[in-house]
Design a protein around this motif. Structure first.
Motif, mmCIF file in Angstrom:
data_model
loop_
_atom_site.group_PDB
_atom_site.id
_atom_site.type_symbol
_atom_site.label_atom_id
_atom_site.label_comp_id
_atom_site.label_asym_id
_atom_site.label_seq_id
_atom_site.Cartn_x
_atom_site.Cartn_y
_atom_site.Cartn_z
ATOM 1 N N ILE A 15 0.836 -1.696 -0.227
ATOM 2 C CA ILE A 15 0.204 -0.398 0.109
ATOM 3 C C ILE A 15 0.670 1.420 -0.144
ATOM 4 O O ILE A 15 0.831 2.581 -0.785
ATOM 5 N N ALA A 16 2.285 1.331 1.279
ATOM 6 C CA ALA A 16 2.607 2.281 1.725
ATOM 7 C C ALA A 16 3.159 2.929 -0.880
ATOM 8 O O ALA A 16 3.931 4.035 -0.947
ATOM 9 N N ALA A 17 4.412 1.432 -1.142
ATOM 10 C CA ALA A 17 4.528 1.707 -2.087
ATOM 11 C C ALA A 17 4.068 1.994 -3.437
ATOM 12 O O ALA A 17 4.159 3.121 -4.034
ATOM 13 N N GLY A 18 1.923 2.056 -3.308
ATOM 14 C CA GLY A 18 1.401 1.895 -4.691
ATOM 15 C C GLY A 18 1.108 3.672 -4.153
ATOM 16 O O GLY A 18 0.696 3.822 -5.585
ATOM 17 N N LEU A 19 0.587 3.930 -2.943
ATOM 18 C CA LEU A 19 0.268 5.193 -2.843
ATOM 19 C C LEU A 19 1.334 5.857 -3.136
ATOM 20 O O LEU A 19 1.627 7.497 -4.072
ATOM 21 N N ALA A 20 3.298 5.844 -2.962
ATOM 22 C CA ALA A 20 4.166 7.150 -3.567
ATOM 23 C C ALA A 20 4.255 6.488 -5.234
ATOM 24 O O ALA A 20 4.114 7.976 -5.893
ATOM 25 N N GLU A 21 3.661 5.583 -5.585
ATOM 26 C CA GLU A 21 3.546 5.377 -6.983
ATOM 27 C C GLU A 21 2.425 6.788 -7.570
ATOM 28 O O GLU A 21 2.863 7.333 -9.437
ATOM 29 N N ARG A 22 1.423 6.205 -7.235
ATOM 30 C CA ARG A 22 0.051 7.523 -7.222
ATOM 31 C C ARG A 22 0.622 9.274 -7.285
ATOM 32 O O ARG A 22 -0.258 9.970 -6.711
ATOM 33 N N ALA A 23 1.704 9.306 -6.050
ATOM 34 C CA ALA A 23 1.989 10.695 -6.128
ATOM 35 C C ALA A 23 1.663 10.971 -4.852
ATOM 36 O O ALA A 23 1.071 12.079 -5.030
#
Length: 243
Positions: A15-23
């Motif tokens: 989730i943390a990585a996915g949020l970062a990918e979505r800026a």
């Protein structure tokens, strides 16, 4: 917007990585109980919050506007506290809970509500393997006359609490063949684990099936009142995007 992700699980890191990918600005938080925790690859804080007041301080100091709780399904206290404080502070809050395990053909499973219930299912003289972690080992009472082994990630700073038992040190992930070999080497008669769910811890259950070992699983603690969890990382990321 800054999303605080309580990220002590694989799903939390994803989730943390996915949020970062979505800026989407994200701060991940892990308890730091192990000496070499996995890095989620985003801004990270390690260690407890120091109680409810400390948690509120982090929310304020970091400008947190939403919280995703992706802690372990048995992190009962922090899940309850997070839900309560987010409700009191008016913060959007989401709980992710992966589905629990269910038995299949060839499985010999028994579910118990609390650790003290294990004694009724562990025959005298049995070698009992606790794949539950060391945090609540003192709650397994009434196991005199059994050889108790407990697996943990890091070497123990204290002696084993049960006479005739021992710690088994190992860092996951554990493969099926490794688990089968370990259980055979130790002469395990009964496997005990939490109903954590997910693929990462499944190998021990598959090994027990292959070796025809009975398994005792601890039921999950109840969820906070009024909290409806999601089950997947995709659902959690969609929730954050909709905010």
């Amino acid at each position: 917007m800054t999303v605080l992700v309580l990220a002590g699980t694989r799903e939390g890191r994803e989730i943390a990585a996915g949020l970062a990918e979505r800026a989407i600005p994200v701060l991940a938080s892990i308890a730091g109980r192990t000496r070499r925790p996995l890095d989620p690859g985003v801004p990270l804080r390690t260690g407890g919050f120091g109680g409810a007041d400390g948690f509120r301080d982090v929310l304020r100091d970091e400008g947190v506007t939403a919280v995703i709780d992706a802690t372990h399904p048995f992190a009962e206290e922090i899940t309850a506290r997070t839900a309560r404080i987010c409700r009191e502070e008016g913060l959007p809050h989401l709980l992710l809970r992966r589905p629990g395990w269910t038995p299949g053909p060839g499985d010999d499973w028994t579910f118990i509500a609390r650790e003290a219930d294990l004694a009724r299912h562990a025959p005298p003289g049995a070698t009992v393997f606790l794949a539950t972690g060391p945090q609540r080992i003192d709650r397994f009472t009434g196991l005199e006359g059994r050889r108790v082994l407990c697996r943990r990630v890091d070497p123990a700073p204290e002696p084993f609490p049960f006479e005739g038992g021992d710690w088994v040190v190992g860092r996951p992930p554990f493969g099926l063949d490794d688990e089968k070999a370990l259980f055979a080497l130790l002469g395990v008669d009964l496997l005990v684990t939490k109903n954590s769910g997910g693929p990462e811890g499944r190998a021990k259950l598959d090994a027990a099936r292959a070796l025809r070992l009975p398994v005792v699983l601890l039921d999950r603690p109840p969820l906070p009142e009024g909290v409806e969890p999601v089950q997947t990382v995709a659902e959690a990321l969609h929730w954050a995007e909709e905010l």
